[in-house]
Design an enzyme around this catalytic site. Structure first.
Site, PDB file in Angstrom:
ATOM      1  CE  LYS A 120      -2.006   1.893   3.557  1.00  0.00           C
ATOM      2  NZ  LYS A 120      -2.825   2.165   4.755  1.00  0.00           N
ATOM      3  CG  ASP A 138      -7.429   3.827   2.661  1.00  0.00           C
ATOM      4  OD1 ASP A 138      -8.391   3.539   1.890  1.00  0.00           O
ATOM      5  OD2 ASP A 138      -7.322   4.944   3.190  1.00  0.00           O
TER       6      ASP A 138
END
Length: 210
Positions: A120, A138
């Site tokens: 991420k 997220d």
């Protein structure tokens, strides 16, 4: 959700925020890298408060190394998991100095090799610092994608792969910003603000609020 509905959702989100940006404050790829790493399980607001004091003192890998772990802790101790994050920030800075001439590499594998940097974080850096069409998923993006039925998946990786497949090329650079901000301010976790949502009529969430 069909292709036409997805496109209309993206068009509306683009019209609402034609030039979306991360809410993390940074002025270089390295500052962004540190800020994103610090933001894990923490709010952007809390990270910005810390980095406003940290970055004037240390905004390069070498300057961060000069601070040392204990020095970094003093600046980020208001952020969750600050002990572990301070160690990772210093280890990453050392790797950047040793292996990349003190620069943040524009390379996924090299980024993910840095302590405290997962997929991420690498996606955010590649997208925001270098303009890659990556999509960092997220909790906000995961929730919005599943709730609206825009991109359904059981894990963040599933949702990322689905988004990469269904989002047209022209929207890929900005889509993760749109979805994060939509989740942060409209499609809230506990009670989505459906009545003020610009895509309410396109969203396939069954339990819409007033």
């Amino acid at each position: 959700m069909n292709k036409d509905k997805r496109r209309e959702i993206l068009v509306r989100l683009q019209e609402q925020r034609p030039n979306p940006e991360t809410e993390l404050e940074f002025s270089s790829p390295y500052e962004l890298l540190v800020a994103v790493a610090l933001s894990a399980q923490a709010t952007d607001v809390s990270v910005n408060k810390a980095t406003r004091v940290l970055f004037p003192v240390a905004n390069t890998p070498q300057a961060m190394l000069n601070l040392g772990v204990e020095g970094v802790k003093q600046y980020i101790k208001t952020i969750g998991l600050f002990n572990t994050k301070a160690v990772n920030v210093i280890k990453a800075a050392q790797m950047l100095v040793d292996n990349h001439h003190g620069e943040v590499p524009e390379d996924r594998e090299a980024l993910e090799a840095l302590p405290g940097v997962g997929r991420k974080t690498a996606n955010v850096v590649l997208n925001t610092a270098f303009g890659w069409p990556t999509i960092a998923v997220d909790t906000h993006i995961y929730r919005v994608s599943n709730r609206t039925k825009f991109a359904v998946g059981k894990t963040v990786d599933n949702v990322e792969q689905k988004l990469l497949k269904v989002v047209p090329t022209e929207f890929k650079v900005d889509v993760h910003h749109w979805l994060i901000l939509h989740g942060r301010y409209t499609c809230l976790a506990r009670k989505p603000r459906c009545g003020s949502c610009i895509i309410e009529d396109l969203c396939e969430f069954k339990d819409k609020t007033e």
